[in-house]
Design an enzyme around this catalytic site. Sequence first.
Site, mmCIF file in Angstrom:
data_model
loop_
_atom_site.group_PDB
_atom_site.id
_atom_site.type_symbol
_atom_site.label_atom_id
_atom_site.label_comp_id
_atom_site.label_asym_id
_atom_site.label_seq_id
_atom_site.Cartn_x
_atom_site.Cartn_y
_atom_site.Cartn_z
ATOM 1 N N HIS A 147 17.422 8.497 1.784
ATOM 2 C CA HIS A 147 17.005 7.987 3.092
ATOM 3 C C HIS A 147 18.153 8.274 4.051
ATOM 4 C CE1 HIS A 147 14.968 5.231 0.241
ATOM 5 N NE2 HIS A 147 13.990 5.252 1.120
ATOM 6 N N ASP B 259 20.922 5.920 3.542
ATOM 7 C CA ASP B 259 21.656 5.943 2.265
ATOM 8 C C ASP B 259 22.935 6.747 2.470
ATOM 9 O OD1 ASP B 259 19.454 4.741 1.111
ATOM 10 O OD2 ASP B 259 18.681 6.582 0.199
ATOM 11 N N MET C 72 14.399 16.699 -1.256
ATOM 12 C CA MET C 72 13.537 15.770 -0.516
ATOM 13 C C MET C 72 14.398 14.805 0.285
ATOM 14 S SD MET C 72 12.485 12.323 -0.795
ATOM 15 C CE MET C 72 11.828 11.496 -2.243
ATOM 16 N N GLU D 90 3.615 8.165 0.515
ATOM 17 C CA GLU D 90 3.770 7.419 -0.742
ATOM 18 C C GLU D 90 3.075 6.069 -0.644
ATOM 19 O OE1 GLU D 90 7.758 7.091 -2.244
ATOM 20 O OE2 GLU D 90 7.212 5.412 -3.542
ATOM 21 N N LYS E 273 1.601 2.325 -1.703
ATOM 22 C CA LYS E 273 1.995 1.146 -2.478
ATOM 23 C C LYS E 273 1.119 -0.013 -2.016
ATOM 24 C CE LYS E 273 6.092 -1.447 -3.903
ATOM 25 N NZ LYS E 273 7.501 -1.767 -3.653
ATOM 26 N N GLU F 202 3.629 7.138 -6.971
ATOM 27 C CA GLU F 202 4.645 6.525 -7.844
ATOM 28 C C GLU F 202 3.950 5.755 -8.958
ATOM 29 O OE1 GLU F 202 8.159 4.537 -6.218
ATOM 30 O OE2 GLU F 202 7.805 2.885 -7.623
ATOM 31 N N HIS G 52 3.625 2.020 -8.447
ATOM 32 C CA HIS G 52 2.803 1.535 -7.340
ATOM 33 C C HIS G 52 1.315 1.498 -7.695
ATOM 34 C CE1 HIS G 52 6.218 2.723 -4.345
ATOM 35 N NE2 HIS G 52 6.583 1.837 -5.247
ATOM 36 N N ASP H 29 6.917 10.291 -7.961
ATOM 37 C CA ASP H 29 7.952 9.307 -8.271
ATOM 38 C C ASP H 29 7.684 8.750 -9.666
ATOM 39 O OD1 ASP H 29 9.284 9.662 -5.925
ATOM 40 O OD2 ASP H 29 8.882 7.661 -5.103
ATOM 41 N N ASP I 19 7.619 -5.436 -8.294
ATOM 42 C CA ASP I 19 7.917 -4.000 -8.273
ATOM 43 C C ASP I 19 9.148 -3.730 -9.141
ATOM 44 O OD1 ASP I 19 8.242 -1.365 -7.543
ATOM 45 O OD2 ASP I 19 9.074 -1.838 -5.586
ATOM 46 N N ASP J 254 10.249 -0.823 -11.042
ATOM 47 C CA ASP J 254 10.993 0.447 -10.991
ATOM 48 C C ASP J 254 11.849 0.679 -12.240
ATOM 49 O OD1 ASP J 254 9.937 1.108 -8.506
ATOM 50 O OD2 ASP J 254 11.599 0.225 -7.395
ATOM 51 N N ASP K 122 12.202 7.668 -9.412
ATOM 52 C CA ASP K 122 12.434 6.613 -8.425
ATOM 53 C C ASP K 122 12.494 5.292 -9.178
ATOM 54 O OD1 ASP K 122 12.790 5.116 -6.248
ATOM 55 O OD2 ASP K 122 10.763 5.309 -5.459
#
Length: 390
Positions: free
Chosen positions: A56, A59, A90, A183, A185, A219, A222, A247, A257, A259, A289
């Site tokens: 991002h 980030d 990406m 994406e 969710k 993902e 998700h 993802d 969530d 992950d 992810d």
Amino acid sequence: MSDRYTPRPEHKFTFGLWTVGNLGRDPFGEPTRPPLPPVEAVRLLGEVGAYGVNFHDNDLIPIDATPAERDQIVREFRGALREAGLVVPMATTNLFSDPAFKDGAFTSNDPKVRAYALQKTMHAIDLGVELGAETYVFWGGREGTESDTNKNPAESLKRFREAINFLCAYAQDQGYKLRFALEPKPNEPRGDIYLATVGAALGFIATLDHPEMVGVNPEVAHETMAGLNFLHAIAQAWDAGKLFHIDLNDQVVGRYDQDFRFGAVNLKSAFLLVKFLEDVGYQGMRHFDAHAYRTEDYAGVEDFARGCMRTYLILKEKAAQWNADAEIQALLRELPQDDGSTAAAFGGAYSAEKAAALKAASFDRAALGARGYGYERLDQLTNELLLGVR
Ligand code: GLT
Ligand code: MN
Ligand code: MN
């Protein structure tokens, strides 16, 4: 140590800066790991054998950095990428952390927030492209509601569409070779998020000005949170030519969530997913992810990252084994028991003659209902293959 499960660049394994950089913060607890500066994250990913790193905007570049600070950070980051031999396939925008986005970004009720979100995304697209990104992800984490008294969902979709149309035109105007990936969710952090599933995103894409530029980034966690079959979603995206990115992670149905590390929860689903991607020849990134358990230090983060890739490669080998297993293949061949006569009489495209012939045909309904399909054996053989006894 290197073995046949050692990741290589052609496997296209990627991680987000936010994945290995996850500090173990949760709604109930403080971080359990010290911050991992982006150049350190790149070093770690190089060490474990990843191909690429995604990010991002924030980030990498703090939200309040000056242009000079930004350029300095980009220079250092480039150096780290070169040293580690990593690429940036990406990039994406953080449109969820800052309080300005508390009611959404592209769908906020405040037109100034919507404009700011567009501005932030254009800068973030520039940054991503500058570092080599060819896919740009849109995860609308804050695009939703807690109560639908507050926003009209049809109006929100219109706003969302306007934003994506604007940004497609912007990317084209700049001559960027970039594809967008939405994406989906269902919820978290909003009570309900718009475009909750892959199917919803695919429907939305067809309404855009440049549908050819936009695909999906499904993902595992998700779709699973929505109680859906991830493989079916992937198959539909693939069938539509829209599987631009993926993802990979894992998730228990009905939980927050999570992950988790790829394959950590449901190995059989992970196997069938890997088998699908490999069988159809998916050429895109295998992006993990996910993040390490909160209990881990950075050695555990490396274990986590290595584990994602290793599991993928082991399952890829299992998929090849499944495809080459004589007993499994014999069961598959028996399945339709197709002698070609049905296809000759009624198959292929519609014609009035075929329709008439089909309407006049007689079927032995009792026999159709009486036959067994052998699915129990096929599934058990699959389990035994996965359990390593075949
Ligand atoms: C966030 C989210 C992920 C998205 C990332 C991209 S951010 O971590 O949980 O699923 O892919 O914005
Ligand atoms: Mn997730
Ligand atoms: Mn994701």
